[in-house]
Design a protein around this motif. Structure first.
Motif, PDB file in Angstrom:
ATOM      1  N   GLY A 252       0.786  -1.229   0.000  1.00 46.77           N
ATOM      2  CA  GLY A 252       0.000   0.000   0.000  1.00 46.77           C
ATOM      3  C   GLY A 252       0.813   1.271   0.000  1.00 46.77           C
ATOM      4  O   GLY A 252       0.329   2.302   0.478  1.00 46.77           O
ATOM      5  N   ASN A 253       2.039   1.243  -0.510  1.00 49.52           N
ATOM      6  CA  ASN A 253       2.828   2.475  -0.588  1.00 49.52           C
ATOM      7  C   ASN A 253       2.464   3.227  -1.866  1.00 49.52           C
ATOM      8  O   ASN A 253       2.928   2.919  -2.953  1.00 49.52           O
ATOM      9  N   PHE A 254       1.612   4.228  -1.722  1.00 50.22           N
ATOM     10  CA  PHE A 254       1.106   5.006  -2.852  1.00 50.22           C
ATOM     11  C   PHE A 254       1.653   6.426  -2.808  1.00 50.22           C
ATOM     12  O   PHE A 254       2.181   6.896  -1.789  1.00 50.22           O
ATOM     13  N   TYR A 255       1.508   7.108  -3.946  1.00 52.97           N
ATOM     14  CA  TYR A 255       2.030   8.456  -4.098  1.00 52.97           C
ATOM     15  C   TYR A 255       1.041   9.293  -4.893  1.00 52.97           C
ATOM     16  O   TYR A 255       0.095   8.773  -5.501  1.00 52.97           O
ATOM     17  N   LEU A 256       1.281  10.603  -4.925  1.00 55.23           N
ATOM     18  CA  LEU A 256       0.519  11.509  -5.787  1.00 55.23           C
ATOM     19  C   LEU A 256       1.383  11.866  -6.989  1.00 55.23           C
ATOM     20  O   LEU A 256       2.546  12.258  -6.822  1.00 55.23           O
ATOM     21  N   ASP A 257       0.816  11.716  -8.198  1.00 59.80           N
ATOM     22  CA  ASP A 257       1.576  12.136  -9.367  1.00 59.80           C
ATOM     23  C   ASP A 257       1.368  13.627  -9.626  1.00 59.80           C
ATOM     24  O   ASP A 257       0.726  14.336  -8.830  1.00 59.80           O
ATOM     25  N   GLU A 258       1.877  14.109 -10.717  1.00 59.10           N
ATOM     26  CA  GLU A 258       1.832  15.539 -11.012  1.00 59.10           C
ATOM     27  C   GLU A 258       0.411  16.061 -11.134  1.00 59.10           C
ATOM     28  O   GLU A 258       0.129  17.225 -10.791  1.00 59.10           O
ATOM     29  N   ASP A 259      -0.513  15.200 -11.590  1.00 60.31           N
ATOM     30  CA  ASP A 259      -1.908  15.613 -11.771  1.00 60.31           C
ATOM     31  C   ASP A 259      -2.762  15.365 -10.531  1.00 60.31           C
ATOM     32  O   ASP A 259      -3.973  15.571 -10.575  1.00 60.31           O
TER      33      ASP A 259
END
Length: 289
Positions: free
Chosen positions: A129-136
């Protein structure tokens, strides 16, 4: 005696495979969401020397006499037990307390991700569950695959049944994740909004999933995937979302080292069978000098 040599060879091959699986488990002892493997063996066909005989009026029955021809690989199972939870204090780190799996996908995600015509969407499943936010502002995994969830309606205050990517809009001030997977945020005007709800996939036979690398699993013909995505805490068995933490590997080092010792000794015992059989053959050769 030649049968014993071939039986020893089969045992050596199987224990070598067992050691390969153990080595992979130990290598992934700190891999998020990793599910350990387990090797089982089966006996091979047996050569019947004398068949069974039923009892008669004058004597009892006789059991069959058979010589085994070695062992063979039975299964290499994926053990989907819960891994321990590690606190990270990162709000985009999610752990699942339950049997569900995150759904990540690439491409244009349709409203019904499992509907006919959605075959062009590459769907994977994961417990990492290691998620991130992309540029959008979309929530993605380390490979850039979008986290699939239930969409918010046009007013951003309710959750629909449509599937899609979860996006935090530009200029949001903060966000939070509830245990039911609902992701809320404060927009630039200070108003609370709902971005969406994390969706979970549920399988009746999770060990039937195929490992695809990068902490990802693929559906298979024997995984028994439910036809609809599940809502955390709402649908039975899916589980709850725990933010700020990660599920780690379910590998137990003590168990793996014990199995490694067993495999090593089993391998050595099978080599001894081969060397002993070879010595007996050598004695037979030396009968005539």
């Amino acid at each position: 005696m030649l049968r014993s040599m071939y039986a020893g060879i089969s045992g050596m091959k199987n224990f070598q495979t067992k050691l390969d699986v153990i080595g992979n488990n130990i290598a992934n002892v700190n891999t998020s969401g990793f599910k350990k493997g387990r090797t089982t063996f089966q006996d091979m066909m047996s050569q019947t020397v004398a068949g069974a005989q039923g009892p008669t009026e004058n004597r009892g029955g006789v059991n069959p006499s058979q010589v085994g021809l070695g062992s063979q690989l039975g299964t290499i199972d994926n053990v989907h037990t819960q891994g321990f939870r590690q606190t990270t204090n990162n709000p985009l780190d999610f752990a699942i307390e339950g049997d569900g799996m995150f759904v990540v996908a690439s491409g244009n995600i349709p409203n019904d991700i499992f509907a006919d015509g959605a075959d062009d969407v590459a769907i994977h499943y994961t417990r990492a569950g290691n998620f991130y936010l992309d540029e959008d502002g979309y929530i993605v995994n380390p490979q850039g695959l979008y986290l699939v969830g239930f969409q918010a309606n046009d007013t951003n205050d309710d959750i629909t049944n449509n599937h899609g990517r979860i996006q935090l809009p530009e200029g949001f001030k903060s966000f939070s994740v509830q245990t039911n997977g609902t992701i809320s945020y404060i927009d630039e005007t200070g108003e609370p909004k709902v971005a969406g709800q994390v969706a979970l996939a549920l399988f009746s036979n999770a060990p039937g999933l195929e490992k695809a690398g990068s902490n990802l699993f693929l559906d298979s013909n024997n995984a028994g995937r439910y036809n609809t995505l599940q809502r955390p805490e709402t649908d039975a068995g899916a589980g709850a979302i725990v933010s700020n933490s990660l599920e780690m590997s379910n590998v137990d080092l003590a168990e793996e080292f014990t199995e490694m010792i067993t495999a090593q000794r089993g391998f050595q015992a099978n080599t001894r069978i081969i060397t002993t059989s070879d010595e007996i053959l050598q004695e037979l050769v030396n009968l005539k000098r």
